[in-house]
Design a protein around this motif. Structure first.
Motif, PDB file in Angstrom:
ATOM      1  N   ALA A  49       0.737  -1.173  -0.015  1.00  0.00           N
ATOM      2  CA  ALA A  49      -0.050   0.013  -0.091  1.00  0.00           C
ATOM      3  C   ALA A  49       0.800   1.415   0.079  1.00  0.00           C
ATOM      4  CB  ALA A  49      -0.987  -0.124   1.002  1.00  0.00           C
ATOM      5  N   SER A  50       2.100   0.987   0.513  1.00  0.00           N
ATOM      6  CA  SER A  50       3.049   2.265   0.729  1.00  0.00           C
ATOM      7  C   SER A  50       3.537   2.674  -0.828  1.00  0.00           C
ATOM      8  CB  SER A  50       3.938   2.075   1.613  1.00  0.00           C
ATOM      9  OG  SER A  50       4.774   1.006   1.433  1.00  0.00           O
ATOM     10  N   TYR A  51       3.476   1.809  -1.536  1.00  0.00           N
ATOM     11  CA  TYR A  51       4.151   1.794  -2.969  1.00  0.00           C
ATOM     12  C   TYR A  51       3.023   2.845  -3.692  1.00  0.00           C
ATOM     13  CZ  TYR A  51       8.006  -1.047  -2.964  1.00  0.00           C
ATOM     14  OH  TYR A  51       9.469  -1.509  -2.641  1.00  0.00           O
ATOM     15  N   LYS A  52       1.554   2.753  -3.242  1.00  0.00           N
ATOM     16  CA  LYS A  52       0.582   3.272  -3.886  1.00  0.00           C
ATOM     17  C   LYS A  52       0.245   4.791  -3.593  1.00  0.00           C
ATOM     18  CE  LYS A  52      -1.461  -1.274  -4.301  1.00  0.00           C
ATOM     19  NZ  LYS A  52      -2.331  -2.153  -3.806  1.00  0.00           N
ATOM     20  N   THR A  53       1.204   5.317  -2.568  1.00  0.00           N
ATOM     21  CA  THR A  53       0.853   6.625  -2.079  1.00  0.00           C
ATOM     22  C   THR A  53       1.469   7.405  -3.179  1.00  0.00           C
ATOM     23  OG1 THR A  53       3.173   6.567  -1.007  1.00  0.00           O
ATOM     24  CG2 THR A  53       1.284   5.942   0.133  1.00  0.00           C
ATOM     25  N   THR A  54       1.153   8.737  -3.302  1.00  0.00           N
ATOM     26  CA  THR A  54       1.455   9.775  -4.158  1.00  0.00           C
ATOM     27  C   THR A  54       3.155  10.120  -4.209  1.00  0.00           C
ATOM     28  OG1 THR A  54      -0.511  10.990  -3.859  1.00  0.00           O
ATOM     29  CG2 THR A  54       1.337  12.242  -5.126  1.00  0.00           C
ATOM     30  N   ILE A  55       3.571   9.968  -2.902  1.00  0.00           N
ATOM     31  CA  ILE A  55       5.010  10.319  -2.906  1.00  0.00           C
ATOM     32  C   ILE A  55       5.998   9.260  -3.283  1.00  0.00           C
ATOM     33  CG2 ILE A  55       5.188   9.597  -0.296  1.00  0.00           C
ATOM     34  CD1 ILE A  55       7.098  12.876  -1.282  1.00  0.00           C
ATOM     35  N   ILE A  56       5.587   8.044  -3.017  1.00  0.00           N
ATOM     36  CA  ILE A  56       6.299   6.879  -3.634  1.00  0.00           C
ATOM     37  C   ILE A  56       6.076   6.659  -5.060  1.00  0.00           C
ATOM     38  CG2 ILE A  56       6.958   4.359  -3.211  1.00  0.00           C
ATOM     39  CD1 ILE A  56       7.770   5.908  -0.837  1.00  0.00           C
ATOM     40  N   GLY A  57       4.975   6.998  -5.289  1.00  0.00           N
ATOM     41  CA  GLY A  57       4.617   7.065  -6.727  1.00  0.00           C
ATOM     42  C   GLY A  57       5.385   7.614  -7.799  1.00  0.00           C
ATOM     43  N   LEU A  58       5.639   8.847  -6.989  1.00  0.00           N
ATOM     44  CA  LEU A  58       6.405   9.975  -7.748  1.00  0.00           C
ATOM     45  C   LEU A  58       7.788   9.549  -7.828  1.00  0.00           C
ATOM     46  CD1 LEU A  58       4.795  13.350  -6.777  1.00  0.00           C
ATOM     47  CD2 LEU A  58       4.762  12.272  -8.946  1.00  0.00           C
ATOM     48  N   ALA A  59       8.280   9.070  -6.812  1.00  0.00           N
ATOM     49  CA  ALA A  59       9.737   8.455  -6.519  1.00  0.00           C
ATOM     50  C   ALA A  59      10.027   7.439  -7.396  1.00  0.00           C
ATOM     51  CB  ALA A  59      10.097   8.208  -5.196  1.00  0.00           C
ATOM     52  N   GLU A  60       8.819   6.508  -7.715  1.00  0.00           N
ATOM     53  CA  GLU A  60       9.169   5.476  -8.693  1.00  0.00           C
ATOM     54  C   GLU A  60       9.489   5.959 -10.119  1.00  0.00           C
ATOM     55  OE1 GLU A  60       5.648   2.820  -8.268  1.00  0.00           O
ATOM     56  OE2 GLU A  60       7.354   1.153  -8.426  1.00  0.00           O
ATOM     57  N   ILE A  61       8.916   7.189 -10.324  1.00  0.00           N
ATOM     58  CA  ILE A  61       9.447   7.658 -11.681  1.00  0.00           C
ATOM     59  C   ILE A  61      10.972   8.080 -11.670  1.00  0.00           C
ATOM     60  CG2 ILE A  61       9.270   9.728 -13.411  1.00  0.00           C
ATOM     61  CD1 ILE A  61       6.333   9.993 -12.314  1.00  0.00           C
ATOM     62  N   GLY A  62      11.412   8.433 -10.528  1.00  0.00           N
ATOM     63  CA  GLY A  62      12.964   8.465 -10.548  1.00  0.00           C
ATOM     64  C   GLY A  62      13.673   7.008 -10.655  1.00  0.00           C
ATOM     65  N   LEU A  63      13.046   5.982 -10.004  1.00  0.00           N
ATOM     66  CA  LEU A  63      13.675   4.849 -10.118  1.00  0.00           C
ATOM     67  C   LEU A  63      13.687   4.197 -11.507  1.00  0.00           C
ATOM     68  CD1 LEU A  63      14.608   2.044  -8.402  1.00  0.00           C
ATOM     69  CD2 LEU A  63      12.075   1.467  -8.714  1.00  0.00           C
ATOM     70  N   VAL A  64      12.455   4.334 -12.259  1.00  0.00           N
ATOM     71  CA  VAL A  64      12.345   3.985 -13.624  1.00  0.00           C
ATOM     72  C   VAL A  64      13.436   4.689 -14.357  1.00  0.00           C
ATOM     73  CG1 VAL A  64      10.763   3.600 -15.402  1.00  0.00           C
ATOM     74  CG2 VAL A  64      10.039   3.100 -13.413  1.00  0.00           C
ATOM     75  N   GLY A  65      13.318   5.945 -14.269  1.00  0.00           N
ATOM     76  CA  GLY A  65      14.381   6.779 -15.074  1.00  0.00           C
ATOM     77  C   GLY A  65      15.863   6.195 -14.817  1.00  0.00           C
ATOM     78  N   ALA A  66      16.135   5.915 -13.522  1.00  0.00           N
ATOM     79  CA  ALA A  66      17.577   5.523 -13.237  1.00  0.00           C
ATOM     80  C   ALA A  66      17.619   3.894 -13.883  1.00  0.00           C
ATOM     81  CB  ALA A  66      17.791   5.296 -11.734  1.00  0.00           C
ATOM     82  N   ILE A  67      16.715   3.344 -13.891  1.00  0.00           N
ATOM     83  CA  ILE A  67      16.855   1.838 -14.302  1.00  0.00           C
ATOM     84  C   ILE A  67      16.949   2.019 -15.823  1.00  0.00           C
ATOM     85  CG2 ILE A  67      15.654  -0.202 -15.015  1.00  0.00           C
ATOM     86  CD1 ILE A  67      14.439   0.039 -12.084  1.00  0.00           C
ATOM     87  N   LEU A  68      16.317   2.769 -16.505  1.00  0.00           N
ATOM     88  CA  LEU A  68      16.545   3.000 -18.163  1.00  0.00           C
ATOM     89  C   LEU A  68      17.720   3.505 -18.458  1.00  0.00           C
ATOM     90  CD1 LEU A  68      12.697   4.062 -18.933  1.00  0.00           C
ATOM     91  CD2 LEU A  68      13.659   1.892 -19.293  1.00  0.00           C
ATOM     92  N   PHE A  69      18.103   4.711 -17.607  1.00  0.00           N
ATOM     93  CA  PHE A  69      19.501   5.139 -18.071  1.00  0.00           C
ATOM     94  C   PHE A  69      20.487   4.134 -17.846  1.00  0.00           C
ATOM     95  CE2 PHE A  69      23.443   6.940 -17.026  1.00  0.00           C
ATOM     96  CZ  PHE A  69      23.835   7.515 -18.164  1.00  0.00           C
TER      97      PHE A  69
END
Lengths: 147, 125
Positions: B55-75
């Protein structure tokens, strides 16, 4: 504090050279595999489901791991990602630590963590039991639970 | 007339900065991986334990942080391909700069696909 700088032209021991060469090749081979695995992983879990991350719960995992394909997929991702990541961290530790005891300790810690999590993750995937959820038949109607 | 020596501080160009970024994204991904294996392991404990942590992954703040994670992974993923090409392709070293820009273009295209989708999931009903 004495910093030991190796003689640049000193040959590595044969064993050491073999190990570093294999690690170097492994990073590239596993890297290519991981590019495909991770893009699939992110697509299937974050992008394609209608509600994305909000669709993930116990039932979602149970649905995926009902298929041996996704068990194997996640198992491969676990092993490759963790060994690739640990070896990458080893490179950083070797580059940035100056004290030999600290370098050795951090590297041992890295491999202990990796071995523990690989064992844990592999056990979780292989011994996963959806029947611990009393409502399992709402989403896996054909599943037979003992007892 | 002799030009002044450039000093001893190494000022790398794109090659150095892509190397720095590869290390930083790698470390970030590594620590997330440790957490992610542990949170997923909760499916072996109970549905409640797993659901409450996810459930904590579904919060707005972690949801936005996940964009950073995906960005890091793709780079890290596509720059890693670039590193392999530098090592194995005969003209890899010659074109490493152009390949860095290619990595960035691929990254922008994929993120342009992912970010709106992720935002609609975070802020959607």
């Amino acid at each position: 504090m004495a910093i030991i700088i190796e003689q640049p032209d000193a040959p590595r021991s044969r064993k050491g050279a073999q190990w570093e060469k294999r690690a170097w090749i492994f990073m590239r081979a596993s890297g290519i595999i991981l590019v495909f695995l991770i893009i699939g992983h992110l697509s299937v879990n974050l992008v394609l489901p209608e509600h994305g991350v909000k669709a993930i719960d116990f039932a979602f995992v149970a649905g995926k791991w009902a298929s041996p394909f996704w068990q194997a997929y996640d198992g491969l991702l676990l092993w490759f990602a963790l060994i690739h990541g640990t070896n990458g961290m080893r490179t950083l530790v070797n580059d940035y630590t100056e004290r030999e005891w600290l370098r050795k300790s951090l590297n041992i810690a890295l491999w202990v963590v990796a071995a523990t999590l690989i064992l844990l993750g592999t056990l979780v995937i292989t011994t996963f039991d959806p029947c611990i959820d009393p409502n399992v038949h709402n989403y896996l109607p054909d599943l037979v639970c003992k007892g | 007339m002799a030009t002044r020596p450039a000093g001893t501080l190494y000022r790398g160009k794109l090659g150095m900065w892509s190397w720095v970024l590869h290390r930083i994204t790698g470390v970030g991904i590594y620590f997330f991986l440790l957490v992610h294996i542990l949170d997923t392991a909760l499916v072996r404990v109970s549905p409640e334990a797993y659901n409450s942590v996810v459930a904590s992954y579904k919060t707005t703040i972690i949801g936005l942080a996940e964009i950073g994670l995906v960005g890091a992974i793709l780079f890290h993923a596509f720059n890693g391909i670039r590193v392999i090409l530098i090592d194995y392709w005969r003209k890899g070293a010659k074109y490493q700069n152009q390949m860095f820009w290619a990595v960035l273009v691929i990254w922008v295209v994929l993120m342009a696909g992912f970010v709106p989708r992720q935002l609609s999931h975070i802020f959607g009903a």
